[in-house]
Design a protein around this motif. Sequence first.
Motif, PDB file in Angstrom:
ATOM      1  N   LEU A  75      38.823  63.036 115.460  1.00 52.57           N
ATOM      2  CA  LEU A  75      37.629  62.255 115.188  1.00 52.57           C
ATOM      3  C   LEU A  75      36.609  63.035 115.937  1.00 52.57           C
ATOM      4  CD1 LEU A  75      38.674  58.568 115.409  1.00 52.57           C
ATOM      5  CD2 LEU A  75      38.479  60.049 113.420  1.00 52.57           C
ATOM      6  N   THR A  76      36.970  63.465 116.959  1.00 55.56           N
ATOM      7  CA  THR A  76      35.638  64.441 117.871  1.00 55.56           C
ATOM      8  C   THR A  76      36.232  65.564 117.988  1.00 55.56           C
ATOM      9  OG1 THR A  76      35.108  62.341 119.232  1.00 55.56           O
ATOM     10  CG2 THR A  76      34.428  64.689 119.876  1.00 55.56           C
ATOM     11  N   ASP A  77      35.385  66.702 117.178  1.00 53.59           N
ATOM     12  CA  ASP A  77      35.967  68.059 117.177  1.00 53.59           C
ATOM     13  C   ASP A  77      35.679  68.814 118.450  1.00 53.59           C
ATOM     14  OD1 ASP A  77      36.811  70.586 115.123  1.00 53.59           O
ATOM     15  OD2 ASP A  77      34.945  71.005 116.107  1.00 53.59           O
ATOM     16  N   TYR A  78      36.641  69.541 118.813  1.00 55.66           N
ATOM     17  CA  TYR A  78      36.389  70.136 120.153  1.00 55.66           C
ATOM     18  C   TYR A  78      35.051  71.047 120.105  1.00 55.66           C
ATOM     19  CZ  TYR A  78      37.647  74.739 118.291  1.00 55.66           C
ATOM     20  OH  TYR A  78      37.406  75.833 117.533  1.00 55.66           O
ATOM     21  N   ARG A  79      34.678  71.796 119.290  1.00 53.30           N
ATOM     22  CA  ARG A  79      33.584  72.614 119.030  1.00 53.30           C
ATOM     23  C   ARG A  79      32.291  71.730 119.396  1.00 53.30           C
ATOM     24  NH1 ARG A  79      34.303  75.925 113.838  1.00 53.30           N
ATOM     25  NH2 ARG A  79      35.125  73.723 113.323  1.00 53.30           N
ATOM     26  N   ALA A  80      32.164  70.523 118.494  1.00 50.78           N
ATOM     27  CA  ALA A  80      30.942  69.593 118.561  1.00 50.78           C
ATOM     28  C   ALA A  80      31.033  68.867 120.000  1.00 50.78           C
ATOM     29  CB  ALA A  80      31.551  68.504 117.756  1.00 50.78           C
ATOM     30  N   LEU A  81      32.226  68.668 120.847  1.00 50.23           N
ATOM     31  CA  LEU A  81      31.950  67.943 122.207  1.00 50.23           C
ATOM     32  C   LEU A  81      31.596  69.171 123.170  1.00 50.23           C
ATOM     33  CD1 LEU A  81      34.781  66.134 123.763  1.00 50.23           C
ATOM     34  CD2 LEU A  81      34.133  68.194 124.936  1.00 50.23           C
ATOM     35  N   PHE A  82      32.229  70.313 122.871  1.00 49.12           N
ATOM     36  CA  PHE A  82      31.615  71.573 124.164  1.00 49.12           C
ATOM     37  C   PHE A  82      30.266  71.921 123.638  1.00 49.12           C
ATOM     38  CE2 PHE A  82      36.052  72.448 125.137  1.00 49.12           C
ATOM     39  CZ  PHE A  82      35.942  72.696 126.393  1.00 49.12           C
ATOM     40  N   ALA A  83      29.990  71.725 122.362  1.00 50.44           N
ATOM     41  CA  ALA A  83      28.488  72.082 121.998  1.00 50.44           C
ATOM     42  C   ALA A  83      27.441  71.152 122.718  1.00 50.44           C
ATOM     43  CB  ALA A  83      28.182  72.152 120.522  1.00 50.44           C
ATOM     44  N   GLY A  84      27.822  69.750 122.720  1.00 48.24           N
ATOM     45  CA  GLY A  84      26.957  68.945 122.893  1.00 48.24           C
ATOM     46  C   GLY A  84      27.025  68.890 124.692  1.00 48.24           C
ATOM     47  N   THR A  89      58.545  63.776 122.439  1.00 50.66           N
ATOM     48  CA  THR A  89      57.471  63.822 121.397  1.00 50.66           C
ATOM     49  C   THR A  89      57.522  65.176 120.891  1.00 50.66           C
ATOM     50  OG1 THR A  89      56.072  63.923 123.107  1.00 50.66           O
ATOM     51  CG2 THR A  89      56.399  61.793 122.330  1.00 50.66           C
ATOM     52  N   ASP A  90      57.175  65.238 119.715  1.00 47.38           N
ATOM     53  CA  ASP A  90      57.071  66.613 118.955  1.00 47.38           C
ATOM     54  C   ASP A  90      55.691  67.098 118.825  1.00 47.38           C
ATOM     55  OD1 ASP A  90      59.962  66.785 118.930  1.00 47.38           O
ATOM     56  OD2 ASP A  90      59.834  65.410 117.226  1.00 47.38           O
ATOM     57  N   HIS A  91      55.386  68.066 118.072  1.00 46.76           N
ATOM     58  CA  HIS A  91      54.142  68.506 117.800  1.00 46.76           C
ATOM     59  C   HIS A  91      53.125  67.531 117.086  1.00 46.76           C
ATOM     60  CE1 HIS A  91      55.581  72.938 118.706  1.00 46.76           C
ATOM     61  NE2 HIS A  91      55.839  72.198 119.457  1.00 46.76           N
ATOM     62  N   GLY A  92      51.995  67.333 117.553  1.00 50.32           N
ATOM     63  CA  GLY A  92      51.003  66.336 116.904  1.00 50.32           C
ATOM     64  C   GLY A  92      49.902  66.929 116.501  1.00 50.32           C
ATOM     65  N   HIS A  93      48.651  66.082 116.478  1.00 51.79           N
ATOM     66  CA  HIS A  93      47.239  66.574 116.136  1.00 51.79           C
ATOM     67  C   HIS A  93      46.362  66.373 117.129  1.00 51.79           C
ATOM     68  CE1 HIS A  93      44.411  68.020 113.628  1.00 51.79           C
ATOM     69  NE2 HIS A  93      43.837  66.862 113.147  1.00 51.79           N
ATOM     70  N   GLY A  94      45.821  65.229 116.818  1.00 48.24           N
ATOM     71  CA  GLY A  94      44.670  64.545 117.913  1.00 48.24           C
ATOM     72  C   GLY A  94      45.344  64.376 119.323  1.00 48.24           C
ATOM     73  N   SER A  95      44.249  64.550 120.437  1.00 48.56           N
ATOM     74  CA  SER A  95      44.628  64.582 121.733  1.00 48.56           C
ATOM     75  C   SER A  95      43.608  63.662 122.422  1.00 48.56           C
ATOM     76  CB  SER A  95      44.886  65.904 122.231  1.00 48.56           C
ATOM     77  OG  SER A  95      45.276  65.869 123.680  1.00 48.56           O
ATOM     78  N   VAL A  96      43.706  63.695 123.592  1.00 47.44           N
ATOM     79  CA  VAL A  96      42.584  63.252 124.552  1.00 47.44           C
ATOM     80  C   VAL A  96      42.056  64.312 125.546  1.00 47.44           C
ATOM     81  CG1 VAL A  96      42.049  61.244 126.271  1.00 47.44           C
ATOM     82  CG2 VAL A  96      43.686  60.800 124.514  1.00 47.44           C
ATOM     83  N   TYR A  97      40.810  64.291 125.279  1.00 49.93           N
ATOM     84  CA  TYR A  97      40.164  65.227 126.350  1.00 49.93           C
ATOM     85  C   TYR A  97      39.630  64.657 127.406  1.00 49.93           C
ATOM     86  CZ  TYR A  97      40.335  68.943 122.659  1.00 49.93           C
ATOM     87  OH  TYR A  97      40.779  69.865 121.930  1.00 49.93           O
ATOM     88  N   TRP A  98      39.641  65.281 128.801  1.00 49.37           N
ATOM     89  CA  TRP A  98      38.954  64.758 129.903  1.00 49.37           C
ATOM     90  C   TRP A  98      37.732  65.425 130.279  1.00 49.37           C
ATOM     91  CZ3 TRP A  98      43.911  65.026 133.681  1.00 49.37           C
ATOM     92  CH2 TRP A  98      44.891  64.323 133.051  1.00 49.37           C
ATOM     93  N   VAL A  99      37.055  64.682 130.994  1.00 47.04           N
ATOM     94  CA  VAL A  99      35.443  65.277 131.406  1.00 47.04           C
ATOM     95  C   VAL A  99      35.374  64.499 132.715  1.00 47.04           C
ATOM     96  CG1 VAL A  99      33.035  65.992 131.135  1.00 47.04           C
ATOM     97  CG2 VAL A  99      34.670  65.398 129.158  1.00 47.04           C
ATOM     98  N   PRO A 152      39.273  60.189 123.701  1.00 46.57           N
ATOM     99  CA  PRO A 152      40.438  60.033 122.623  1.00 46.57           C
ATOM    100  C   PRO A 152      40.330  60.481 121.616  1.00 46.57           C
ATOM    101  CG  PRO A 152      39.582  57.930 122.729  1.00 46.57           C
ATOM    102  CD  PRO A 152      38.880  58.798 123.628  1.00 46.57           C
ATOM    103  N   PHE A 153      41.278  60.714 120.685  1.00 44.12           N
ATOM    104  CA  PHE A 153      41.055  61.425 119.225  1.00 44.12           C
ATOM    105  C   PHE A 153      40.154  62.621 119.012  1.00 44.12           C
ATOM    106  CE2 PHE A 153      40.996  56.651 119.332  1.00 44.12           C
ATOM    107  CZ  PHE A 153      42.421  56.265 118.960  1.00 44.12           C
ATOM    108  N   ALA A 154      40.562  63.528 119.959  1.00 39.50           N
ATOM    109  CA  ALA A 154      39.804  64.785 119.956  1.00 39.50           C
ATOM    110  C   ALA A 154      40.760  65.905 119.850  1.00 39.50           C
ATOM    111  CB  ALA A 154      39.120  64.828 121.629  1.00 39.50           C
ATOM    112  N   GLY A 155      40.182  67.082 119.335  1.00 39.09           N
ATOM    113  CA  GLY A 155      40.945  68.037 118.922  1.00 39.09           C
ATOM    114  C   GLY A 155      40.222  69.098 117.880  1.00 39.09           C
ATOM    115  N   THR A 156      41.201  69.833 117.134  1.00 43.18           N
ATOM    116  CA  THR A 156      40.694  70.550 116.165  1.00 43.18           C
ATOM    117  C   THR A 156      40.813  70.082 114.791  1.00 43.18           C
ATOM    118  OG1 THR A 156      42.933  71.593 115.799  1.00 43.18           O
ATOM    119  CG2 THR A 156      41.640  72.777 117.344  1.00 43.18           C
TER     120      THR A 156
END
Length: 397
Positions: free
Chosen positions: A360-369, A319-329, A105-109
């Motif tokens: 709170l978790t940037d997408y680049r940091a997540l993918f990089a890890g 719901t309208d355009h927001g910011h943070g999302s939830v990524y799945w792995v 949760p709280f993932a995105g750009t």
Amino acid sequence: MNRRDLLKAFAALAPMTVAGRVWAAPATDAKLLVVFLRGAYDAANVVVPVSSSFYYESRPALAIARPDVGNPNAAVALDADWGLHPALRDSLAPLWAKREIAFVPFAGTSDDVTRSHFETQDTIELGQSTGGARDYRSGFMSRLAAELTRVRPIAFTDQLPLIFRGKADIPNIALNNVGKPGVDDRQAQLIKEMYAKTKLASAVSEGFRVRDEVVKSISDEMTAANRGAVSPRGFELSARRIGRLMREQFNLGFVDVGGWDTHVNQGAATGYLADRLGELGRGLSGFCEEIGPGAWRDTVVVVISEFGRTFRENGDHGTDHGHGSVYWVLGGGLNGGRIVGEQVKVEQPKLFQNRDYPVLTDYRALFAGLIQRMYGLDAAALGRVFAGTKPVDLGLV
């Protein structure tokens, strides 16, 4: 068919070249599939903050009921704070029980707050900072492919997506409407002879080879289908085909799924969003089955979207355009069954600009890890994929 159309068609199907480059060998033969939900899916109604009273106050029409074994429309309990949309009960909940899926949760750009579909999709696919000039000829999965040996990349899309644009040519083919090739064997041979003595000879030949392999694989699948069986539709069908192709031929893939922009009549436990989630969940479950137990153990699937949606429902029951999302792995060898990454309580003071989930978790940091652990990339190689990014290790692989 004119020469310009031909060049355009087969440039997308040309193979990667490895000449003149010192390549970093991955630590394993891991497979990676990125699934992009275009349109910004409503993460808060999929991975539901069931312990948050603020969630239920904010969504009088759209909220998913707290877990209740006697209520088929209630969320499926994940832990004390989070539940899963009931449309995913039969497809993804079993993966959670086997610890083969995790949610972030709280993932995105972190550096893109435009809330523009196109801008933010580009941001993610490029994997570059928004602070300076961006190179639209360099997507992050193309850069990743350039760092790996034994790589067989492919985009399961109509057109080559930005994420795979780069110096090497990556094949792309959409699977939901693959049928008899538009160019038969005789015509293909004539075309190959036409380009036999040109620099495009290998690209044209490889393009036909990839096309024929994909068509044959899908034809075999259709032949083996049970009599009277109902064919899956949309992503469900494509996902099974992707599973077969990644089991046998490819190990770095991308697919996008549209239809997630839910401004009006989104629905709650049932309705439009629930129907889309059901299809997505069955597709991912089908992919897992089709790729097979052996390959599934070496596979990681990451499901992303450009941003989340407003935490409060709007006046049109959407719901309208927001910011943070939830990524799945997802993956057979994953240390899953967990909600991972930095988190905050879901309450009004924690919202971004008093409307959205924060990132709170940037997408680049997540993918990089993830790719650092999957492929054993050193700091220099990782920096070429995501410049200036500090990887976040979520302990998933």
